[in-house]
Design an enzyme around this catalytic site. Structure first.
Site, PDB file in Angstrom:
ATOM      1  N   GLU A 129       0.812  -1.230   0.000  1.00 32.14           N
ATOM      2  CA  GLU A 129       0.000   0.000   0.000  1.00 32.14           C
ATOM      3  C   GLU A 129       0.845   1.280   0.000  1.00 32.14           C
ATOM      4  OE1 GLU A 129      -3.053  -0.387  -0.563  1.00 32.14           O
ATOM      5  OE2 GLU A 129      -3.378  -2.478  -0.034  1.00 32.14           O
ATOM      6  N   LEU A 130       2.029   1.207  -0.600  1.00 34.22           N
ATOM      7  CA  LEU A 130       2.973   2.323  -0.643  1.00 34.22           C
ATOM      8  C   LEU A 130       3.307   2.871   0.745  1.00 34.22           C
ATOM      9  CD1 LEU A 130       2.170   4.553  -3.774  1.00 34.22           C
ATOM     10  CD2 LEU A 130       3.664   2.574  -3.570  1.00 34.22           C
TER      11      LEU A 130
END
Length: 406
Positions: A146-147
């Site tokens: 999710e970065l």
């Protein structure tokens, strides 16, 4: 010359079956095989197969000038093998073109970077090996779940030997700075940081089919003009791969948009496509990205409260990682396998109570009726798993005592 960097995240979690309190101690099969198969095969039909075929066609038509990058989680690859092997074949065909880069990440799409450096490193190494085995090349760029990114996470990634990492161009971190340039990690300047242009990325991922949007309908030519007008050196368009055909259905015209996009970008002039690593090598960093606190690409806040923002999530997360040393001590592939899929961030996402800012997004991905229902189901499975781990440890210790006294 401006560079356009397209990156797609491919992920499918192993979904847990409905697991009651009365199953604890009796039922040790935790996965919903029927749902996992049905969803994988549906998404394969609607997204993975048609989109992979389209990208392969575009790469051939544009004679190597069209490029993109992927990261594919371990749980997604496992489901490809089990339910849709033709999807894995189509990704291999993309890899063979030399125009597609595959990135490393955590094997089980986990939140390990927020809890355990040891487990994070182990998962990244496991994922890198899988990517090399499947696609023939060891990844040199990294994308965390999710970065999720911070200075410290970037330092860990650099220590693992990666040259480039992806992150969100979050406004609360960037301030007046633009995400359309290359940056370096604040602790280890050797690590290049590519930042997502969330405005342009979300125009495709979230707003494409919104008829209430003042820019609807979005054409490839219009989008190419926005990219060209946006000041900077590298435009990073990062999004979930399931955007194409799943979140944005084929009937919205999303595939026609993608089909027209490479020509629109290249015809606009002074723009080219590059993979993540190529983009990072093409430019000199303009500065250091200071990110002492963790950020992600989720929700309006761009933080980690989508997964660890309430008491239910924190209780489940703490309980899971309290088992880490016990699972490691067993040195059992079976227990490691369960340990891995129980770490998947989706389980904690289902427990989110953030219904104000991004309720529609959370409800779309949530198979449970409520966050509490997701929490109870997860904790019931975890309770049974803990019992089995303790039994196995006791049996292991008992066998060692017998050997010692023999």
């Amino acid at each position: 010359m401006k560079t356009v960097c397209l990156y797609f995240q491919v992920h499918q979690p192993w979904r847990l079956k409905i697991y009651r309190f009365f199953n604890i101690g009796k039922d040790h099969n935790y996965l919903d095989d029927f749902t996992n198969r049905a969803i994988m095969q549906k998404v394969a039909r609607q997204c993975y197969l048609p989109m992979n075929a389209l990208l392969l066609k575009l790469i051939k038509e544009n004679k190597g000038t069209f490029k993109c990058s992927f990261s594919i989680t371990g749980s997604a690859v496992e489901q490809f093998r089990a339910y849709a092997p033709e999807v894995l074949d189509s990704f291999r065909a993309l890899a063979e073109t030399g125009c597609v880069e595959f990135l490393a990440e955590t094997y089980s799409h986990s939140l390990a970077a927020l809890s355990s450096k040891e487990d994070f490193v182990e998962q990244v190494k496991l994922h890198s090996k899988m990517i090399k085995d499947e696609f023939g090349k060891k990844p040199v760029a990294f994308r965390n779940t999710e970065l999720i990114y911070s200075d410290a996470i970037g330092e860990m990634v650099s220590e693992l030997g990666f040259k480039t990492i992806l992150a969100e161009g979050a406004k609360h971190v960037m301030g007046w700075k633009s995400p359309n340039y290359l940056y370096t990690n604040a602790i280890d300047n050797r690590l290049r940081v590519l930042l997502r242009n969330y405005k342009l990325s979300d125009d495709i991922a979230f707003r494409f089919s919104n008829k209430g949007w003042d820019q609807y309908p979005l054409t490839a030519e219009k989008f190419a003009s926005w990219v060209k007008e946006d000041a900077g050196e590298v435009i990073n368009l990062f999004m979930d791969y399931e955007t194409f055909g799943e979140h944005q259905k084929a009937t919205t015209g999303i595939f026609d948009f993608v089909k027209a996009l490479p020509k629109a970008i290249l015809d606009a002039g002074d723009m080219s496509f590059a993979t993540v690593s190529e983009a990072a090598k093409a430019y000199q960093p303009v500065g250091v990205l200071h990110c002492p606190h963790v950020m992600s690409w989720a929700d309006e806040e761009r933080d980690v409260t989508a997964w660890l923002g309430n008491e239910l999530q924190n209780e489940a997360f703490s309980k899971l990682y309290a088992l880490k040393d016990k699972v490691k001590a067993l040195k059992s592939a079976d227990y490691e396998y369960v340990w891995n899929f129980m770490q998947t961030s989706d389980h904690f996402y289902y427990m989110a109570t953030k219904w104000l800012s991004d309720g529609d997004v959370h409800s779309y991905f949530n198979p449970y009726g409520s966050s509490y229902e997701a929490f109870i189901n997860y904790m019931n499975v975890l309770a049974d798993f803990e019992i089995e781990v303790d039994k196995a440890l006791a049996a292991k210790k008992g066998s060692k005592k017998k050997v010692a006294t023999a």
